[in-house]
Motif scaffolding. Structure first.
Motif, PDB file in Angstrom:
ATOM      1  N   GLY A   1     -24.208  -7.733  14.663  1.00 20.70           N
ATOM      2  CA  GLY A   1     -24.365  -6.297  15.368  1.00 20.70           C
ATOM      3  C   GLY A   1     -23.690  -5.131  14.624  1.00 20.70           C
ATOM      4  O   GLY A   1     -23.543  -3.962  15.064  1.00 20.70           O
ATOM      5  N   SER A   2     -23.587  -5.216  13.120  1.00 21.69           N
ATOM      6  CA  SER A   2     -23.258  -4.311  12.279  1.00 21.69           C
ATOM      7  C   SER A   2     -24.290  -3.917  11.282  1.00 21.69           C
ATOM      8  O   SER A   2     -25.232  -4.419  11.076  1.00 21.69           O
ATOM      9  N   MET A   3     -23.996  -2.736  10.824  1.00 20.95           N
ATOM     10  CA  MET A   3     -25.248  -2.243   9.843  1.00 20.95           C
ATOM     11  C   MET A   3     -25.042  -3.224   8.613  1.00 20.95           C
ATOM     12  O   MET A   3     -25.909  -3.202   8.030  1.00 20.95           O
TER      13      MET A   3
ATOM     14  N   SER B   1     -28.496  -5.451  14.768  1.00 27.76           N
ATOM     15  CA  SER B   1     -28.145  -4.224  14.892  1.00 27.76           C
ATOM     16  C   SER B   1     -27.740  -4.057  16.451  1.00 27.76           C
ATOM     17  O   SER B   1     -28.206  -4.686  17.143  1.00 27.76           O
ATOM     18  N   ASP B   2     -26.768  -3.201  16.662  1.00 26.88           N
ATOM     19  CA  ASP B   2     -26.224  -3.039  18.088  1.00 26.88           C
ATOM     20  C   ASP B   2     -26.743  -1.526  18.257  1.00 26.88           C
ATOM     21  O   ASP B   2     -27.461  -0.673  17.506  1.00 26.88           O
ATOM     22  N   ALA B   3     -26.230  -0.905  19.666  1.00 23.90           N
ATOM     23  CA  ALA B   3     -26.552   0.411  19.835  1.00 23.90           C
ATOM     24  C   ALA B   3     -26.199   1.531  18.891  1.00 23.90           C
ATOM     25  O   ALA B   3     -27.011   2.495  18.603  1.00 23.90           O
TER      26      ALA B   3
ATOM     27  N   ALA C   1     -27.727 -15.541  12.111  1.00 22.57           N
ATOM     28  CA  ALA C   1     -26.905 -14.782  13.191  1.00 22.57           C
ATOM     29  C   ALA C   1     -25.822 -15.481  13.668  1.00 22.57           C
ATOM     30  O   ALA C   1     -24.670 -15.042  13.995  1.00 22.57           O
ATOM     31  N   GLU C   2     -25.862 -16.634  13.710  1.00 19.89           N
ATOM     32  CA  GLU C   2     -24.638 -17.583  13.894  1.00 19.89           C
ATOM     33  C   GLU C   2     -23.457 -17.439  12.858  1.00 19.89           C
ATOM     34  O   GLU C   2     -22.275 -17.011  13.106  1.00 19.89           O
ATOM     35  N   LEU C   3     -23.971 -17.389  11.401  1.00 22.79           N
ATOM     36  CA  LEU C   3     -23.137 -17.040  10.541  1.00 22.79           C
ATOM     37  C   LEU C   3     -22.320 -15.737  10.439  1.00 22.79           C
ATOM     38  O   LEU C   3     -21.237 -15.353  10.388  1.00 22.79           O
ATOM     39  N   PHE C   4     -23.284 -14.606  10.725  1.00 22.40           N
ATOM     40  CA  PHE C   4     -22.606 -13.250  10.690  1.00 22.40           C
ATOM     41  C   PHE C   4     -21.600 -13.174  12.103  1.00 22.40           C
ATOM     42  O   PHE C   4     -20.857 -12.365  12.084  1.00 22.40           O
ATOM     43  N   GLY C   5     -22.157 -13.954  13.081  1.00 25.19           N
ATOM     44  CA  GLY C   5     -21.078 -13.995  14.431  1.00 25.19           C
ATOM     45  C   GLY C   5     -20.012 -14.544  14.194  1.00 25.19           C
ATOM     46  O   GLY C   5     -18.816 -14.077  14.632  1.00 25.19           O
ATOM     47  N   LYS C   6     -19.624 -15.511  13.299  1.00 23.96           N
ATOM     48  CA  LYS C   6     -18.524 -16.203  12.855  1.00 23.96           C
ATOM     49  C   LYS C   6     -17.668 -15.150  11.816  1.00 23.96           C
ATOM     50  O   LYS C   6     -16.479 -15.147  12.083  1.00 23.96           O
TER      51      LYS C   6
ATOM     52  N   VAL D   1     -38.968 -15.302   7.262  1.00 22.07           N
ATOM     53  CA  VAL D   1     -37.774 -14.769   7.735  1.00 22.07           C
ATOM     54  C   VAL D   1     -37.445 -15.384   9.034  1.00 22.07           C
ATOM     55  O   VAL D   1     -36.141 -15.608   9.422  1.00 22.07           O
ATOM     56  N   GLN D   2     -38.218 -15.690   9.939  1.00 19.88           N
ATOM     57  CA  GLN D   2     -38.080 -16.081  11.246  1.00 19.88           C
ATOM     58  C   GLN D   2     -37.095 -17.365  11.347  1.00 19.88           C
ATOM     59  O   GLN D   2     -36.519 -17.675  12.139  1.00 19.88           O
ATOM     60  N   VAL D   3     -37.450 -18.318  10.271  1.00 23.79           N
ATOM     61  CA  VAL D   3     -36.560 -19.640  10.201  1.00 23.79           C
ATOM     62  C   VAL D   3     -35.174 -19.111  10.003  1.00 23.79           C
ATOM     63  O   VAL D   3     -34.286 -20.042  10.477  1.00 23.79           O
ATOM     64  N   ALA D   4     -34.905 -18.228   9.333  1.00 27.31           N
ATOM     65  CA  ALA D   4     -33.333 -18.057   9.105  1.00 27.31           C
ATOM     66  C   ALA D   4     -32.585 -17.150  10.097  1.00 27.31           C
ATOM     67  O   ALA D   4     -31.528 -16.868  10.054  1.00 27.31           O
TER      68      ALA D   4
END
Length: 319
Positions: free
Chosen positions: A181-183, A262-264, A171-176, A163-166
């Motif tokens: 930061g979403s459920m 996830s976020d707050a 995270a970069e893909l989800f940011g684009k 899991v740590q490799v991905a």
């Protein structure tokens, strides 16, 4: 001559024969002969296979439950009592038991919302992995399509990816794409990493179903979807239950993925408890009941489906 013959066959002869036997080799006794032939290891195994092993297993089980019992009793004590003595003090002073900590927990909005977020993450991630894994496992087991074996080898190869490799690439893909930061991002990550094991487990289980049973259903006019729903799914119940338990426990107890993605507003209970430790170092009246609830729910799920879990794990072990 007649008298001599009679004397040879009379009682004296029988007595003499018995005496001779007694002075020679004794006739073997079946029970003693079997025990004499047993090895030392066999005798030791027989000696410990009864009550000794059972008592030992009970002691080990009780020792394994000590942290859970300690956490439960700590959550039922006031912060002052916990600071003054250990949780075992309640056995001599039962008056220390109170639900005050649980009342404080219900007043903490961060903890209660995180429990709801944990359920909203765990349930969809488990259901999606079970449904998609079952469909893919059936396809790999009983449907012919180009490159089936190579695709299955690729899925099996994904099992060794940690899991740590991905974490950083995803995270970069989800940011684009706006999922960081979403459920939904947390759910998709768990689904993606849970599917390889799900496909591998269910494909091997479905492959053990007799071909004649599936052919008989096809002769009755059953299509692939109806065959999957009416025949394969009921027969694969133990394996599906085992997969569901594995996935549920993994997602519910996860902290690394939720801490990153996830976020707050979408953090689960594991991240919320960690946040409480960082912000309030002595907030034990919230941490103890929150940690117990976080632990007791997966335990309840496991024990509720324990029989199906054991059946799924042992499936195929005995022919």
């Amino acid at each position: 001559m007649t008298a001599d013959a009679g004397s040879l066959t009379g009682p004296g002869a029988g007595t003499g024969s018995g005496a001779g036997t007694g002075s020679g080799t004794t006739a073997p006794v079946p029970g003693k002969t079997v025990k004499a032939k047993q090895s030392l290891g066999s005798r030791l195994a027989e000696a410990v296979s009864g009550g000794v092993v059972r008592v030992f297993l009970i002691v080990v089980g009780l020792f394994w439950l000590v942290p859970t019992i300690g956490l439960l009793l700590s959550s039922l004590r006031t912060p002052e009592d916990m600071a003054a003595s250990g949780w075992w003090k309640v056995f001599t002073e039962p008056s220390q038991l109170t639900f005050q900590s649980y009342e404080e927990l219900l007043k903490n909005g961060d903890i209660t919302s995180s429990l709801l977020n944990t359920a909203l993450i765990t349930v969809p991630a488990t259901v999606l992995v079970v449904v998609i894994g079952a469909l893919a496992g059936y396809a790999f087991a009983w449907m012919d399509f180009p490159g089936r074996d190579w695709w299955f080898l690729a899925v099996v190869g994904l099992l060794v990816v940690p899991v740590q490799v991905a974490l950083i690439p995803i995270a970069e893909l989800f940011g684009k794409i706006g999922l960081f930061g979403s459920m939904l991002g947390v759910i998709l990550f768990h689904v993606g990493f849970g599917l390889p094991f799900a496909v591998f487990l269910l494909r091997n289980f479905f492959a053990e179903i007799p071909r004649e049973l599936l052919e008989a259903a096809r002769l009755d006019g059953a299509g692939e979807l109806r065959l999957f729903a009416r025949v394969v799914m009921p027969l694969g119940g133990p394996a599906i239950a085992s997969l569901g338990i594995f996935q549920f426990l993994w997602v519910w107890n996860d902290m690394l993925v939720a801490l990153i993605f996830s976020d707050a507003g979408s953090q689960p209970i594991t991240v919320a408890l960690q946040t409480q430790v960082r912000q309030f170092g002595n907030n034990i009246d919230v941490l103890a009941p929150g940690a117990f609830i976080s632990m007791v729910i997966p335990l309840a799920v496991f024990f509720a489906f324990q029989r199906q879990f054991v059946s799924g794990v042992m499936a195929g072990a005995v022919k």
